[in-house]
Motif scaffolding. Structure first.
Motif, PDB file in Angstrom:
ATOM      1  N   PRO A   1       0.815  -1.233   0.000  1.00 25.26           N
ATOM      2  CA  PRO A   1       0.000   0.000   0.000  1.00 25.26           C
ATOM      3  C   PRO A   1       0.838   1.268   0.000  1.00 25.26           C
ATOM      4  O   PRO A   1       0.391   2.313  -0.508  1.00 25.26           O
TER       5      PRO A   1
ATOM      6  N   ARG B   1       1.756   2.994  -3.572  1.00 26.34           N
ATOM      7  CA  ARG B   1       0.782   3.640  -4.450  1.00 26.34           C
ATOM      8  C   ARG B   1       1.133   5.108  -4.669  1.00 26.34           C
ATOM      9  O   ARG B   1       1.261   5.877  -3.718  1.00 26.34           O
TER      10      ARG B   1
ATOM     11  N   VAL C   1      -5.594  -4.331   8.356  1.00 22.88           N
ATOM     12  CA  VAL C   1      -6.390  -3.134   8.068  1.00 22.88           C
ATOM     13  C   VAL C   1      -6.207  -2.700   6.624  1.00 22.88           C
ATOM     14  O   VAL C   1      -7.177  -2.378   5.922  1.00 22.88           O
ATOM     15  N   LEU C   2      -4.972  -2.687   6.139  1.00 20.99           N
ATOM     16  CA  LEU C   2      -4.701  -2.233   4.775  1.00 20.99           C
ATOM     17  C   LEU C   2      -5.266  -3.194   3.729  1.00 20.99           C
ATOM     18  O   LEU C   2      -5.789  -2.763   2.699  1.00 20.99           O
TER      19      LEU C   2
ATOM     20  N   SER D   1      -7.823  -5.166   4.208  1.00 20.92           N
ATOM     21  CA  SER D   1      -9.284  -5.005   4.267  1.00 20.92           C
ATOM     22  C   SER D   1      -9.722  -3.782   3.473  1.00 20.92           C
ATOM     23  O   SER D   1     -10.748  -3.803   2.783  1.00 20.92           O
ATOM     24  N   ARG D   2      -8.934  -2.726   3.556  1.00 20.73           N
ATOM     25  CA  ARG D   2      -9.265  -1.521   2.784  1.00 20.73           C
ATOM     26  C   ARG D   2      -9.169  -1.791   1.295  1.00 20.73           C
ATOM     27  O   ARG D   2     -10.022  -1.372   0.506  1.00 20.73           O
ATOM     28  N   ASP D   3      -8.119  -2.504   0.886  1.00 20.27           N
ATOM     29  CA  ASP D   3      -7.926  -2.796  -0.538  1.00 20.27           C
ATOM     30  C   ASP D   3      -9.055  -3.650  -1.099  1.00 20.27           C
ATOM     31  O   ASP D   3      -9.476  -3.480  -2.245  1.00 20.27           O
TER      32      ASP D   3
ATOM     33  N   GLY E   1     -12.063  -3.796   0.062  1.00 24.10           N
ATOM     34  CA  GLY E   1     -13.370  -3.220   0.341  1.00 24.10           C
ATOM     35  C   GLY E   1     -14.101  -3.867   1.493  1.00 24.10           C
ATOM     36  O   GLY E   1     -15.312  -3.669   1.646  1.00 24.10           O
TER      37      GLY E   1
ATOM     38  N   LEU F   1     -13.714  -3.267   4.784  1.00 26.20           N
ATOM     39  CA  LEU F   1     -14.095  -2.306   5.812  1.00 26.20           C
ATOM     40  C   LEU F   1     -15.381  -1.569   5.432  1.00 26.20           C
ATOM     41  O   LEU F   1     -16.247  -1.319   6.282  1.00 26.20           O
ATOM     42  N   GLN F   2     -15.485  -1.217   4.145  1.00 28.56           N
ATOM     43  CA  GLN F   2     -16.710  -0.525   3.722  1.00 28.56           C
ATOM     44  C   GLN F   2     -17.925  -1.408   3.906  1.00 28.56           C
ATOM     45  O   GLN F   2     -18.999  -0.954   4.310  1.00 28.56           O
ATOM     46  N   LYS F   3     -17.777  -2.705   3.645  1.00 23.45           N
ATOM     47  CA  LYS F   3     -18.897  -3.624   3.799  1.00 23.45           C
ATOM     48  C   LYS F   3     -19.277  -3.801   5.252  1.00 23.45           C
ATOM     49  O   LYS F   3     -20.455  -3.889   5.605  1.00 23.45           O
TER      50      LYS F   3
ATOM     51  N   ARG G   1     -21.170  -0.529   6.670  1.00 28.18           N
ATOM     52  CA  ARG G   1     -22.358  -0.023   5.958  1.00 28.18           C
ATOM     53  C   ARG G   1     -23.566  -0.083   6.885  1.00 28.18           C
ATOM     54  O   ARG G   1     -23.727  -0.981   7.677  1.00 28.18           O
TER      55      ARG G   1
END
Length: 356
Positions: free
Chosen positions: A283, A286, A342-343, A345-347, A349, A351-353, A356
């Motif tokens: 990460p 990038r 954490v990273l 999970s962010r990649d 998606g 965490l977003q799920k 929500r």
């Protein structure tokens, strides 16, 4: 193996080979300069310098290999982002999993190698270095001494001689300085014969001179004129930390000393750290298109500094008893693992799920 993973691995491998080779050269040059200086000063035998440099490089590989992979991942992927190649891979349906898989194909075998080196090669190399240094610095081998130079060793001994006869083990116009405990001894001799050059029981015979004993506290100093004086010199002894680095893993595990537990945890965690560092570099690599692949070096350097000094601080705290052995040195890898989760999970998606 799919084409994308293979392409990413080739880019990273090329940089790893270049970077690790460069780091080895720099480290070996620095070590050689240091030990050659000691040899020139009579502190170390010249013939053991190359051997010690080799063992030092072997020890350093447990750090150089992870650093090489860590930086190579960041720079290589940064170049792919700069050239918009990652964007193209994503556009044709490639997911972040492909990048993580490519890095893991390299990180897993390297972390295994680092673990083996840290657990077994590192203590073996330290043992060889200490034996060479002790033999070179403790022995009164005439070939190790230099005329008109301060020949010192780590036990606090110094020998200065105007002339040295290597055929008869005879020194002329000699000054010997030794320091231990709460006193310092200075011997001035017209001549000296080396009786026993062995590391365990080094001894010399002094002829026609003066011996001074200087107490570090008080005024109870003394002076003695002698005709012949049989002097047993202090052998070189390893410090507790030196002995610990050369201990086997089995010996460390049997110990109840916190410092020994810190040492074995340090060795066990090297491979895990190498693996997690490689994943953390993904990460951090990038960058925006045309931003430049080397723009990732600053965050990579900051993170590595935190990991490196954090590990050293934890090891020191465990060794001194201020930090419990559970988790002990493993505290840094645990925090790194949390960061990786954490990273990732962010990649993906995740965490977003979840939120929500």
């Amino acid at each position: 193996m799919k084409l994308i993973e293979h392409y990413i691995m080739v880019e990273i491998r090329r940089l790893v080979a270049i970077l690790v080779g460069f780091l080895i050269f720099i480290f070996a040059s620095y070590s050689a300069q240091r030990y050659l200086t000691e040899a020139a000063n009579g502190t170390l035998a010249l013939e053991v310098v190359l051997d010690i440099v080799f063992y030092k490089v072997l020890i350093a590989l447990e750090m150089l290999l992870p650093v090489g992979l860590y930086v190579s991942v960041g720079v290589a992927l940064g170049q792919l982002y700069t050239d918009s190649e990652i964007v193209a891979i994503t556009a044709v349906g490639g997911s972040p999993v492909r990048v993580y898989k490519a890095v893991m194909f390299l990180a897993i075998p390297l972390s295994i190698v680092v673990t083996i080196m840290s657990m077994y090669a590192r203590p073996w190399a330290y043992t060889q270095i200490y034996q060479l240094e002790q033999q070179s610095q403790s022995e009164l081998d005439i070939s190790h001494l230099r005329a008109k130079k301060f020949n010192t060793n780590d036990s606090g001994r110094m020998i200065l001689s105007e002339e040295i006869n290597s055929d008869t083990n005879h020194l002329t116009d000699v000054l010997i300085y030794t320091s231990s405990g709460n006193k310092t001894n200075v011997y001035r001799a017209h001549s000296v014969d080396i009786i026993d050059p062995s590391p365990a029981t080094p001894s010399v015979m002094l002829h026609s001179g003066t011996a001074y004993t200087l107490k570090h506290q008080g005024i109870d100093d003394s002076e003695r004129i002698y005709r012949n004086l049989d002097l047993n010199l202090k052998p070189l002894t390893q410090s507790a930390d030196d002995k610990r680095k050369a201990k086997s893993v089995v010996a460390l595990l049997r110990s109840f000393e916190p410092a020994d537990h810190a040492e074995v945890q340090w060795r066990e965690s090297r491979g895990v750290n190498a693996f997690l560092m490689a994943l953390l570099a993904i990460p951090l690599s990038r960058v925006k298109p045309r931003q430049g692949r080397f723009s990732t070096l600053l965050p990579l350097t900051v993170l590595f500094t935190v990991i490196f000094y954090g590990g050293n601080i934890c090891r020191s705290l465990v060794a001194s008893g201020y930090l419990s052995v559970n988790p002990g040195v493993w505290l840094v890898p645990i925090l790194m693992l949390v960061g990786v989760i954490v990273l990732i999970s962010r990649d993906f998606g995740l965490l977003q799920k979840l939120f929500r």
